[in-house]
Design a protein around this motif. Structure first.
Motif, short mmCIF file in Angstrom:
data_model
loop_
_atom_site.label_atom_id
_atom_site.label_comp_id
_atom_site.label_asym_id
_atom_site.label_seq_id
_atom_site.Cartn_x
_atom_site.Cartn_y
_atom_site.Cartn_z
N PHE A 117 0.86 -1.18 0.00
CA PHE A 117 0.00 0.00 0.00
C PHE A 117 0.90 1.23 0.00
O PHE A 117 1.88 1.29 0.74
CB PHE A 117 -0.91 0.02 1.24
N GLU A 118 0.55 2.22 -0.84
CA GLU A 118 1.27 3.48 -0.87
C GLU A 118 0.28 4.63 -0.79
O GLU A 118 -0.81 4.56 -1.34
CB GLU A 118 2.09 3.62 -2.16
N SER A 119 0.69 5.68 -0.08
CA SER A 119 -0.15 6.87 0.07
C SER A 119 0.74 8.09 0.01
O SER A 119 1.87 8.08 0.50
CB SER A 119 -0.88 6.80 1.42
N GLU A 120 0.21 9.15 -0.59
CA GLU A 120 0.98 10.39 -0.68
C GLU A 120 0.10 11.58 -0.32
O GLU A 120 -1.04 11.66 -0.76
CB GLU A 120 1.53 10.56 -2.10
N ASP A 121 0.64 12.47 0.50
CA ASP A 121 -0.03 13.71 0.85
C ASP A 121 0.78 14.84 0.22
O ASP A 121 1.83 15.21 0.74
CB ASP A 121 -0.11 13.88 2.37
N SER A 122 0.28 15.36 -0.91
CA SER A 122 1.04 16.37 -1.64
C SER A 122 1.13 17.70 -0.88
O SER A 122 2.11 18.43 -1.02
CB SER A 122 0.45 16.59 -3.03
N GLU A 123 0.14 18.01 -0.06
CA GLU A 123 0.18 19.25 0.72
C GLU A 123 1.32 19.25 1.72
O GLU A 123 1.99 20.26 1.90
CB GLU A 123 -1.15 19.46 1.46
#
Length: 137
Positions: A117-123
């Protein structure tokens, strides 16, 4: 069904190989941010159904070079012959003592079947990678 029959059914369920198994979880966890800080953890741990287990407790560096405590935990929610459900939570302690949740995710997989699982928070410029595999001992 009489009480004796129910008792036998309950006993056979409790004595099933799934209920009696020792569950091992291999975790590969990576937290990286835009300010080039990176946390990597590779670990194996035992899970007990319904109990939360900490798989990571360390420090991360924020954009302002402040060290903050980061805690990752896993909880075995459900086990069946076809599926294992595990709840993951990764939190960071804030300067005011409160907690910020970086990741809260329930993953479903089979035994001996790695899942990623991968997650990214660009903020915030954060990226979380989580790979897990569940095995019986």
């Amino acid at each position: 069904m009489n009480d004796f029959g129910r008792g036998q059914l309950l006993l056979s369920t409790l004595l099933s190989p799934l209920a009696m198994a020792d569950w091992l979880l291999d975790v590969s966890f990576e937290l990286s941010s835009c300010c080039k800080s990176k946390q990597t953890v590779n670990t194996s741990l035992s899970l007990l159904p319904g109990e939360e287990t900490v798989f990571f407790n360390g420090l991360s560096q924020s954009q302002h070079h402040l060290c903050r405590e980061v805690v990752g935990s896993a909880q075995l929610l459900d086990v069946s012959p076809d599926e294992v459900k595990i709840a993951f939570q990764i939190q960071e302690r804030l300067d005011d003592g409160g907690w910020r949740t970086i990741l809260a995710k329930t993953l479903s997989t089979g035994l001996n079947m790695p899942i990623r699982f991968e997650s990214e928070d660009s903020e915030l410029g954060e990226r979380v990678k989580l790979q897990v595999e569940v095995m019986t001992a």
